[in-house]
Design a protein around this motif. Structure first.
Motif, PDB file in Angstrom:
ATOM      1  N   GLN A 176       0.827  -1.208   0.000  1.00  0.00           N
ATOM      2  CA  GLN A 176       0.000   0.000   0.000  1.00  0.00           C
ATOM      3  C   GLN A 176       0.862   1.259   0.000  1.00  0.00           C
ATOM      4  N   ASP A 177       1.957   1.235   0.732  1.00  0.00           N
ATOM      5  CA  ASP A 177       2.870   2.390   0.752  1.00  0.00           C
ATOM      6  C   ASP A 177       3.416   2.669  -0.649  1.00  0.00           C
ATOM      7  N   ARG A 178       3.804   1.613  -1.374  1.00  0.00           N
ATOM      8  CA  ARG A 178       4.301   1.792  -2.740  1.00  0.00           C
ATOM      9  C   ARG A 178       3.216   2.356  -3.647  1.00  0.00           C
ATOM     10  N   GLN A 179       1.996   1.854  -3.498  1.00  0.00           N
ATOM     11  CA  GLN A 179       0.890   2.350  -4.327  1.00  0.00           C
ATOM     12  C   GLN A 179       0.619   3.828  -4.044  1.00  0.00           C
ATOM     13  N   ILE A 180       0.638   4.221  -2.793  1.00  0.00           N
ATOM     14  CA  ILE A 180       0.432   5.623  -2.423  1.00  0.00           C
ATOM     15  C   ILE A 180       1.533   6.486  -3.025  1.00  0.00           C
ATOM     16  N   SER A 181       2.768   6.001  -2.970  1.00  0.00           N
ATOM     17  CA  SER A 181       3.898   6.739  -3.518  1.00  0.00           C
ATOM     18  C   SER A 181       3.750   6.928  -5.030  1.00  0.00           C
ATOM     19  N   ILE A 182       3.353   5.879  -5.729  1.00  0.00           N
ATOM     20  CA  ILE A 182       3.171   5.956  -7.180  1.00  0.00           C
ATOM     21  C   ILE A 182       2.065   6.951  -7.530  1.00  0.00           C
ATOM     22  N   ILE A 183       0.946   6.890  -6.813  1.00  0.00           N
ATOM     23  CA  ILE A 183      -0.163   7.811  -7.061  1.00  0.00           C
ATOM     24  C   ILE A 183       0.272   9.253  -6.815  1.00  0.00           C
ATOM     25  N   ALA A 184       1.006   9.478  -5.738  1.00  0.00           N
ATOM     26  CA  ALA A 184       1.453  10.830  -5.416  1.00  0.00           C
ATOM     27  C   ALA A 184       2.402  11.361  -6.478  1.00  0.00           C
ATOM     28  N   GLN A 185       3.294  10.521  -6.994  1.00  0.00           N
ATOM     29  CA  GLN A 185       4.231  10.950  -8.030  1.00  0.00           C
ATOM     30  C   GLN A 185       3.502  11.267  -9.332  1.00  0.00           C
ATOM     31  N   ARG A 186       2.484  10.502  -9.655  1.00  0.00           N
ATOM     32  CA  ARG A 186       1.701  10.746 -10.870  1.00  0.00           C
ATOM     33  C   ARG A 186       0.963  12.081 -10.772  1.00  0.00           C
ATOM     34  N   ASN A 187       0.467  12.385  -9.585  1.00  0.00           N
ATOM     35  CA  ASN A 187      -0.295  13.616  -9.382  1.00  0.00           C
ATOM     36  C   ASN A 187       0.596  14.856  -9.433  1.00  0.00           C
ATOM     37  N   LEU A 188       1.896  14.681  -9.205  1.00  0.00           N
ATOM     38  CA  LEU A 188       2.817  15.817  -9.255  1.00  0.00           C
ATOM     39  C   LEU A 188       3.140  16.230 -10.683  1.00  0.00           C
ATOM     40  N   LEU A 189       3.020  15.312 -11.613  1.00  0.00           N
ATOM     41  CA  LEU A 189       3.388  15.587 -13.013  1.00  0.00           C
ATOM     42  C   LEU A 189       2.330  16.308 -13.744  1.00  0.00           C
TER      43      LEU A 189
END
Length: 80
Positions: free
Chosen positions: A67-80
């Motif tokens: 879940q931590d990895r998924q949250i990190s991926i979502i957050a990085q996508r939202n920054l772009l």
């Protein structure tokens, strides 16, 4: 302020060197820690016959590593 943690290997090394008769100051230089760390490690070993850390109190984790990895991926996508 974070603590500097030493590995179980170095804790075991401290105990072995103390049993072989090395001074705490010499051991501190060899292992690369302070003399007080050697003293505290020795005291803990004398009390518990173990060098591992005791369990610490604290809040249990709410998320898993996945879940931590998924949250990190979502957050990085939202920054772009």
């Amino acid at each position: 302020m974070p603590r500097n943690l030493i590995s179980d290997f170095n804790k075991s090394k401290i105990v072995v060197l103390l049993q072989k008769g090395f001074t705490q100051s010499d051991i501190a230089e060899i292992v690369g820690v302070t003399q007080s760390t050697v003293s505290k490690n020795n005291k803990k070993f004398q009390e518990t016959n173990d060098v591992k850390d005791r369990p610490r109190s604290g809040r249990k984790r709410c998320t898993t590593a996945v879940q931590d990895r998924q949250i990190s991926i979502i957050a990085q996508r939202n920054l772009l």
